[in-house]
Design a protein around this motif. Structure first.
Motif, PDB file in Angstrom:
ATOM      1  N   LEU A 165       0.819  -1.213   0.000  1.00 31.27           N
ATOM      2  CA  LEU A 165       0.000   0.000   0.000  1.00 31.27           C
ATOM      3  C   LEU A 165       0.853   1.263   0.000  1.00 31.27           C
ATOM      4  O   LEU A 165       0.433   2.310  -0.493  1.00 31.27           O
ATOM      5  CB  LEU A 165      -0.926  -0.004   1.219  1.00 31.27           C
ATOM      6  N   PRO A 168       3.095   3.292  -3.889  1.00 31.34           N
ATOM      7  CA  PRO A 168       2.968   4.510  -4.706  1.00 31.34           C
ATOM      8  C   PRO A 168       3.703   5.708  -4.112  1.00 31.34           C
ATOM      9  O   PRO A 168       4.389   6.447  -4.834  1.00 31.34           O
ATOM     10  CB  PRO A 168       1.451   4.753  -4.744  1.00 31.34           C
ATOM     11  N   GLU A 234       4.081   4.670 -10.995  1.00 33.14           N
ATOM     12  CA  GLU A 234       3.137   5.019  -9.930  1.00 33.14           C
ATOM     13  C   GLU A 234       1.698   4.806 -10.394  1.00 33.14           C
ATOM     14  O   GLU A 234       0.869   4.252  -9.654  1.00 33.14           O
ATOM     15  CB  GLU A 234       3.338   6.471  -9.508  1.00 33.14           C
ATOM     16  N   ARG A 235       1.387   5.250 -11.618  1.00 32.22           N
ATOM     17  CA  ARG A 235       0.027   5.084 -12.139  1.00 32.22           C
ATOM     18  C   ARG A 235      -0.337   3.610 -12.264  1.00 32.22           C
ATOM     19  O   ARG A 235      -1.461   3.209 -11.953  1.00 32.22           O
ATOM     20  CB  ARG A 235      -0.106   5.780 -13.494  1.00 32.22           C
ATOM     21  N   ARG A 238      -0.965   2.228  -8.739  1.00 33.57           N
ATOM     22  CA  ARG A 238      -2.249   2.719  -8.230  1.00 33.57           C
ATOM     23  C   ARG A 238      -3.421   2.063  -8.944  1.00 33.57           C
ATOM     24  O   ARG A 238      -4.443   1.769  -8.340  1.00 33.57           O
ATOM     25  CB  ARG A 238      -2.327   4.229  -8.383  1.00 33.57           C
ATOM     26  N   MET A 241      -4.045  -1.290  -7.599  1.00 30.60           N
ATOM     27  CA  MET A 241      -4.602  -1.237  -6.258  1.00 30.60           C
ATOM     28  C   MET A 241      -5.996  -0.625  -6.232  1.00 30.60           C
ATOM     29  O   MET A 241      -6.601  -0.493  -5.165  1.00 30.60           O
ATOM     30  CB  MET A 241      -3.657  -0.445  -5.331  1.00 30.60           C
ATOM     31  N   LEU A 243      -6.623   2.500  -6.980  1.00 32.26           N
ATOM     32  CA  LEU A 243      -6.536   3.870  -6.483  1.00 32.26           C
ATOM     33  C   LEU A 243      -6.417   4.892  -7.589  1.00 32.26           C
ATOM     34  O   LEU A 243      -6.272   6.072  -7.339  1.00 32.26           O
ATOM     35  CB  LEU A 243      -5.314   4.008  -5.554  1.00 32.26           C
ATOM     36  N   ALA A 244      -6.442   4.449  -8.862  1.00 31.51           N
ATOM     37  CA  ALA A 244      -6.252   5.383  -9.963  1.00 31.51           C
ATOM     38  C   ALA A 244      -7.427   6.344 -10.051  1.00 31.51           C
ATOM     39  O   ALA A 244      -8.576   5.971  -9.789  1.00 31.51           O
ATOM     40  CB  ALA A 244      -6.127   4.610 -11.265  1.00 31.51           C
TER      41      ALA A 244
END
Length: 244
Positions: A165, A168, A234-235, A238, A241, A243-244
């Motif tokens: 988690l 990122p 990072e994208r 995310r 996960m 989270l994007a």
């Protein structure tokens, strides 16, 4: 789409320049004086670039390893009281200018890449540590409750939940460290490290703006490419996960 195409074009242009720099001589000739050479040829630009990147990669890897390890230690119950000390240690590199670190390291390590690695390592600790710390301490409460309900041990929670988690934010810290280190590494040439600073210094000493531009442009394009590369990572993380 444009944001993806431009870095690719910049990377291709950089690769073309590094493999055949003399083909770009007409572009740099207007920035020379008194028939000075338009392209730096004393050392291979490709070789200097690879050496520059290698030094930066080693420094970022060392900063990441130490920074993440410290962040893990001070977020465990037994190490929380050492958080102020860890923050003080990681802030040392930002307190002392890299030039000062080089001056102190040369008498101990001698000339070459060693002092540059030390300076970049210290300078890159703080962003990695603070981002890793934020990622490990800002977990949503439901995540902690779910981990306890599943009966995970602290070690299992660290490797299976906390670190994934925090990834990122950790990548964001590495991105900042890498971009800063890439530019700062140029001063390593003042202590005989093989970096692109050699081209810039040669241009300054000979008043040849073409050399300064070549060194600066290569470093600048590399910084943009590294920045975009980490952002893409990072994208992707995310997105996996949710989270994007």
């Amino acid at each position: 789409m444009t944001g993806r195409i431009l870095p690719v074009l910049a990377g291709l242009a950089l690769l073309a320049f590094l493999t055949a720099p003399t083909a770009f001589a007409p572009l740099f000739r207007p920035f020379t004086r008194n028939d000075a050479p338009a392209i730096y040829t004393q050392t291979s630009l490709l070789s200097l670039t690879l050496s520059h990147l290698a030094i930066v990669a080693l420094a970022v890897a060392a900063s990441t390893l130490v920074g993440v390890t410290l962040a893990i230690l001070v977020t465990r119950p037994a190490g929380r009281e050492f958080l102020p000390l860890a923050r003080t240690v990681t802030a040392v590199g930002q307190t002392f200018p890299p030039v000062a670190v080089l001056a102190l390291a040369v008498p101990v390590l001698g000339f070459g890449s060693g002092p540059t690695l030390v300076a970049l390592f210290l300078y890159g600790l703080l962003p990695v540590f603070e981002n890793a710390l934020a990622g490990l301490t800002c977990q949503p409460p439901p995540v902690a409750e779910a981990a306890r309900a599943m009966g995970l041990t602290p070690t299992q929670r660290l490797w299976q939940i906390d670190l994934p988690l925090a990834l990122p934010l950790l990548l964001a810290g590495m991105r900042l460290t890498a971009v800063i280190s890439l530019g700062t590494a140029t001063i390593g040439s003042t202590v005989a490290a093989r970096t692109l600073g050699e081209v810039i210094i040669a241009g300054l000493l000979s008043s040849n703006t073409a050399f300064v531009l070549q060194g600066g442009l290569v470093v600048g394009i590399l910084a943009v490419l590294i920045h975009h590369g980490f952002q893409a990572a990072e994208r992707r993380v995310r997105g996996r996960m949710g989270l994007a």
